[in-house]
Design an enzyme around this catalytic site. Structure first.
Site, mmCIF file in Angstrom:
data_model
loop_
_atom_site.group_PDB
_atom_site.id
_atom_site.type_symbol
_atom_site.label_atom_id
_atom_site.label_comp_id
_atom_site.label_asym_id
_atom_site.label_seq_id
_atom_site.Cartn_x
_atom_site.Cartn_y
_atom_site.Cartn_z
ATOM 1 N N TYR A 106 -21.688 -7.767 -101.160
ATOM 2 C CA TYR A 106 -20.770 -6.630 -101.017
ATOM 3 C C TYR A 106 -19.343 -7.127 -101.174
ATOM 4 O O TYR A 106 -18.972 -8.182 -100.649
ATOM 5 C CB TYR A 106 -20.932 -5.983 -99.634
ATOM 6 C CG TYR A 106 -19.848 -4.966 -99.308
ATOM 7 C CD1 TYR A 106 -19.931 -3.654 -99.785
ATOM 8 C CD2 TYR A 106 -18.738 -5.324 -98.545
ATOM 9 C CE1 TYR A 106 -18.925 -2.736 -99.506
ATOM 10 C CE2 TYR A 106 -17.736 -4.404 -98.259
ATOM 11 C CZ TYR A 106 -17.837 -3.121 -98.745
ATOM 12 O OH TYR A 106 -16.832 -2.206 -98.472
ATOM 13 N N HIS A 107 -18.538 -6.357 -101.905
ATOM 14 C CA HIS A 107 -17.095 -6.583 -101.975
ATOM 15 C C HIS A 107 -16.398 -5.313 -101.522
ATOM 16 O O HIS A 107 -16.857 -4.200 -101.817
ATOM 17 C CB HIS A 107 -16.649 -6.900 -103.402
ATOM 18 C CG HIS A 107 -17.269 -8.128 -103.978
ATOM 19 N ND1 HIS A 107 -17.238 -9.352 -103.350
ATOM 20 C CD2 HIS A 107 -17.934 -8.322 -105.144
ATOM 21 C CE1 HIS A 107 -17.855 -10.246 -104.093
ATOM 22 N NE2 HIS A 107 -18.294 -9.649 -105.189
ATOM 23 N N CYS A 213 -26.819 -11.811 -99.732
ATOM 24 C CA CYS A 213 -27.308 -13.010 -100.421
ATOM 25 C C CYS A 213 -28.768 -13.303 -100.099
ATOM 26 O O CYS A 213 -29.233 -14.442 -100.233
ATOM 27 C CB CYS A 213 -26.429 -14.221 -100.085
ATOM 28 S SG CYS A 213 -24.702 -13.993 -100.547
#
Length: 282
Positions: A106-107, A213
């Site tokens: 997520y960004h 991840c």
């Protein structure tokens, strides 16, 4: 035939490193480009790395924060995205398949994203060394704010002890390890894309939308959670030149502020931005 006097032989070299054949740090241009959506910047990376391959620009480092987005690497497990695309769309969170290594991440706002667009040739052609250098930059960024971190075998990224963020003796000594920064890269012909994401004041609840991840057993943290300090991504990015230089073994004179520029491609691909191995801002 030409002769050399004793006086000439005793004169010091202007650059001892060059005279002795010692590799000199290469110069990179680092730019802060503010908050941007993911897809246009992914396209920009492709344009810049193609220009780098052609020698039209030097090494370039993009620093930014993204609008909310979940990205999946080519081998990502789709089940690690815990909401369907319709729900994500309703929450204005983009879902993008990308070419970087790694699983799902997520960004979002409050997270410093760094995309080094480098040519590792001829003397840096080592994937592990490059990934370690990205981790080192994040370790230095954390240390700058009195947080110690490091790497953990088998889990790429930078980790800290949430119970004692001011010290790091390795995972075997930590009481509660948590991820402070993620790494995902793509290398083709030793040209680099993507990079790292370092959590400064990101909304940690957003990571509950995914299995970050692919790691379920450990959580995600941020500088804000660890220190209570209110930092902006811009202030951390604009002060990062010496840390980028040290971690990546590059000469980074400063970080330019291009956050107000709409046409980034023109600004970064302009002839005056080219200088073989890179250039500093005027």
């Amino acid at each position: 035939m030409p002769t050399t006097s004793l006086r000439d032989l005793l004169q010091p070299a202007k650059d001892p490193g060059v005279a002795l054949g010692v590799p000199q740090p290469r110069r990179a241009r680092a730019v802060w480009i503010g908050r941007r959506r993911y897809a246009p910047i992914h396209d920009l990376q492709k344009q810049l790395i193609e220009a780098r391959a052609q020698g039209r620009i030097g090494d370039t480092i993009l620093l930014l924060e993204h609008d909310p987005v979940i990205t999946l690497g080519p081998r990502a497990n789709p089940e690690h995205v815990l909401l369907d695309s319709r729900t994500l769309n309703e929450r204005d969170i983009d879902l993008v398949a990308t070419g970087r290594g790694g699983d799902v991440t997520y960004h979002g706002p409050g997270q410093l994203v760094c995309y080094p667009l480098l040519d590792l040739r001829p003397d840096r052609c080592d994937v592990r060394r490059y990934v370690r250098s990205l981790a080192e930059v994040m370790v230095l960024l954390a240390r700058e704010h009195h947080v110690e971190g490091g790497v953990v075998d088998g889990m790429i990224g930078v980790w800290v002890d949430r119970a004692a963020p001011e010290e790091w003796g390795g995972p075997e000594w930590a009481r509660e390890i948590a991820k402070l920064g993620a790494i995902g890269v793509r290398l083709s012909r030793w040209l680099t894309m993507h990079g790292f994401a370092f959590n400064i004041a990101v909304d940690l609840k957003a990571f509950e939308l995914i299995v970050p991840c692919g790691i379920r057993e450990h959580g995600v943290t941020s500088l804000h959670e660890l220190t209570g300090r209110s930092l902006t991504v811009a202030e951390v990015a604009l002060a990062s030149a010496p840390l980028l230089a040290r971690g990546l073994d590059l000469e980074v004179p400063r970080v330019e502020d291009l956050s107000g520029v709409d046409d980034l491609a023109s600004a970064l691909l302009a002839p005056e931005a080219s200088a073989g191995e890179g250039r500093s801002a005027p």
